[in-house]
Structures are given as structure tokens and as C-alpha cells.
Enzyme design. Sequence first.
Site, PDB file in Angstrom:
ATOM      1  CG  ASP A   1      -1.744   1.258   1.390  1.00  0.00           C
ATOM      2  OD1 ASP A   1      -1.734   2.084   0.454  1.00  0.00           O
ATOM      3  OD2 ASP A   1      -2.393   1.418   2.439  1.00  0.00           O
TER       4      ASP A   1
ATOM      5  CD  GLU B   1      -4.925   3.765  -2.607  1.00  0.00           C
ATOM      6  OE1 GLU B   1      -5.794   4.554  -2.176  1.00  0.00           O
ATOM      7  OE2 GLU B   1      -3.753   4.105  -2.822  1.00  0.00           O
TER       8      GLU B   1
ATOM      9  CG  ASP C   1      -9.521   4.013   0.401  1.00  0.00           C
ATOM     10  OD1 ASP C   1      -9.004   4.578   1.376  1.00  0.00           O
ATOM     11  OD2 ASP C   1      -8.849   3.391  -0.445  1.00  0.00           O
TER      12      ASP C   1
END
Length: 570
Positions: free
Chosen positions: A6, A145, A168
Amino acid sequence: MIVGIDLGTTNSLVAVWQNGEPRLIPNSLGDFLTPSCVSVDEDGTILTGKAARERLQTHPAQSAAVFKRHMGSNMQFNLGGRNFRAEELSALILRALKEDAEAALGQPVTEAIITVPAYFSDAQRKATRAAGQLAGLKVERLLNEPTAAALAYGIHQRDQETQFLVFDLGGGTFDVSVLDLFEGVMEVRASAGDNFLGGEDFVNLLTDEFFKQAAIPVALKNDGRFMQSLLAQVEQAKRQLSEASQATLQTHHAGTSYSMPLDEAALERICAPLLARLRSPVERALRDANLHTANLDSIVLAGGATRMPIVRRMVARMFGRFPSCDINPDEVVALGAAVQAGLKMNDAALDEIVMTDVAPYSLGVEVSMHLGRDQFSYGHFDPIIERNTVVPVSKVKSYYPNSDKQTSLRINVFQGEARMVRDNISLGSIDIPIAQVAGQDNGVDVRFTYDANGLLQVEATVTLTKQTHALVIEGNPGVLSPDEIKERFAALSELKIHPRDRIEFRTMLARGERLYQQLRGAAREELGRQLMQFERALEAQDDRTSRQAAKTFQEMLEYFEHQSFLNLDE
């Protein structure tokens, strides 16, 4: 070995699929979160992570953060007399994560799944892939993501049939995805987002309000050291409000103290414009998925900024229920990337999982509209791939010249949703030679192929000759050529990187330097003495002596950190 990464605006994480489940890998300091910060030390050594973040306040001209927002642009960061592109700074973070993974796993790591905001453009995705290559990684997949977050949740619910929305909100970007999970198939129905909306924007808005309410001289906005210190105080206050009902913003400059009380109501009022901007992508994603909020079984939170109570309250009001936060929102995207790594490695535990994704924005070309006789209206956008089309996908459309006398046809490629191309993002162009022939035989078939990584390929085939031309991106600052990547990889390889096994000590020194600037009077003098003693202990290069000195120095830092927040600095 494939790892999941990430690569965040504020913090980055690395995880691995191991023994049938995703597992986060700690860095050399024992933390899962590695700040996405880079700094150049006085001797030219590169520092990354927490050590670099500590130097943001003390050495702002030699340090950089929030560079993810400039991926795919010509933005240059000058650190220690050397210019870096955003993908080069990102590569240094990726290299640090790669080394952490290799230390933990005891084997080389050469491949990675790297997550990107769902609304990242073609140029930003290519820049992210280049960052991975510059870090010595083969990027197996660029994973959106919110899709990664959904994978982390879906792995526990593979036997259920459910519809859910991933909300998100990270440090720099906001993404929304609506997903279906049925019979082991995870299908993304729709995505939307805002690449310039995240936790950093809340901090910036609070900072502007602090300047106004506390009557801080505007000229101080040009003082890098003061601003980095102030931003850290604002971030601390914002985090404090996640756990307490009140906080106080406080800073000093040139003998003058500035303060501003802050509570939840004031924070919500100040940040109202940003909260309002969160609604539009949610509404678009639901509209594209043909769903109402009542059709959703759950709302999943991802991204550190969703920890803010004002955000969670807004989500609860918007959907009429409390969101799910069973998995740490800071960690859920990295865990999902590890699940994707497991899928890529064909792990038996994931045999029944299938995942589909969508194109988050429309992709098309510039066309002219015939108004009659010899009149045309130019600059219109004609989508070839509509947003939220399931990927991978390949679609073709035919286009024709405005005049039989034309000898070439220019194909201008854009992404976006606006009717006119001037309001969309240009991706490149290509000139197609054509014959001066009248009628439908003089057309060009334009094929768009959009892959699972979110990367676009364009081919144009002349109908008459069957000759095919590939799109060459012209003047796109986010796309490095293979030769440029090799050149920059060689240059980055020559940089002196601070040893991983000594980063703990360097981070403590950077923290001590930051606190020294915050303190005053006797406390400042005492910390100065402690810093000198710790530096002498490190110079001895004896591991046992260094460890003992580090333990003592760490206790002193904790004491002075507490003192500084209580403002007992004299």
C-alpha cells in the site's frame, strides 16, 4: 515471492500472503506504518520513513512528504541539491519496504502488487509502475485501493452473498467502490473518487483557520520550518479529537504564543466544505451501480482519515447506519494487496476467489459535430470505453475525416466525463495518414484496450489499407521511457541509503533534534546535553554501548515529548 504494498500519501505498508492468510510486515522500528517521507542528511545519506518525517520540521528544505499527489507530473523536489521526481521519491519508499520484507521473510523479494487510488489517471498509474521498477521490483499488478480493501473484507465472507460500498478516505485521495460478493466472485460494480481530497486537506483547512483566528502573521506561511512545526501540531490536535472532545492548537514564534481551542462542533464547521465534497463521488458510484443506499448490506471504511469522528458521523447520516470497521482502516488496503498476491501465486486457499474490476473513468477521443453544409462544432468528447465498464476490455469505434481532401486524421485521446474535451484530461495524440478517397472506405478504426492494471493501449487501423498505428504519448510528463527508467534506476542505485539496521538510532536523533527546537530554557539545555551524549555513544560503534545509550535516550525523549505537549517548556 510476491508482496502486497500500500503506497500511501501519508503512510505506506507491506504485507504478504502466508499460511493461508494475509500478514503485515513490520519495518526496522517494529512498526507496520512507514511514513511516506524522504530526507537527505547532511552527508548526503538518504533517510526514509519515520526518521525522514522527524526531519520535516527541523530540515524542511532537505525533506519531502505528500509527493504521491504529484505522481504523473513534472513536479521536481529539490533535496540536498538534487532534484527528484515524485516516482523517484516513491521508489525510495518502495525500496525500504522491499528491504523490510526481505529481512522478515529471509528471502529476496522481486515482485509486488502495488495499490493505487481507483481514480488515478493513466499517467499516474504509469508513474507508479515506474516507481516500482526504480525500486527493483517487477510490478505484477496495480490494484485499486478500494478493491484491495474489499478483498481484505471479502476473504472472511466468501460463503456469503452481499452488496457493500468501500469508503476509502486516505491521506491524499478519496475513493468509493460499490461491490457484489456472490459464490466466491467479487465484482466491482462502480467506482468514483477525488484525487485531491484526503486527511491532508483537513489539516490544511484547520491550519488556515488557525492563522485567521489566532492572527498569526501571514508572512510566516513562507517560513518552512515554522509551517512544518505548525502542521505537526494541527495533525496532533486532529488526532486528539478522535479520542477526546476537546483539543488546543498552540504554537510559538519569536516570543509570541498563538492558540486556538478546538472541539468537534468547531472542527465540523471548519471542515464542512470538505465533508460536502465527499458526497458527490458516493452519489455517482451508487447511480452508476443502479443502487440505493437501502440496497447495501454494509459500508466498509478504509484509509486513516476515516478515523475522524466527523467523517464517521457523516457516513452514518448518509447511509442511515453505522459503517463497518472490523479491520484497522490504516491496514486494510495492504492486507487486501496481500490477498491479491496470494491469488497471483495461485495459493490453494484462494482457489474459489474470483475478482473483477472496472474502469473508473470514461476514455475516448475528440470529435467534431457536423452542423450542416460546411459548418462544424469542434472539441466534443466521444467516449469509446464508458466509466465503470468491467475490465479488461477492448472496444473499437470508426471515425472519418471532415473533408475528402484530408491527407491525415489526428486522434486526440482524453479521459473524463465532460462533454467538451477542454474540460477533460489529455492522454496523447496520434496522426494517421489517409488517402484522399471519398466515402466510408476512408475511415479509421480506433481500438481502446484497457487492462486490469488500469493502463490504456490505443491502436488505429486505416480501413482502406489495414495499416495499424499505435498511440505514442506526446508531452505526457508522467510517462518515463524505458531508457529513462534505466538511467534513473542507475542514478538511484548510486545513492547512499542509510543502513536499515541503524535506522532506529537515526530516527531517535531526528526526534531529539525536533524536540530541541520545540523546547526552551533549562529543558532545551538538558536535551542538548543528552543529544551530545547519545551521539558520542554511537560514535564508539560498539553495539552493546549503543543499545544501552539508546534505551536511556529513548526514556528522555518520552519525558520531553510529554513536557512539550503540556507546554512546560521553561
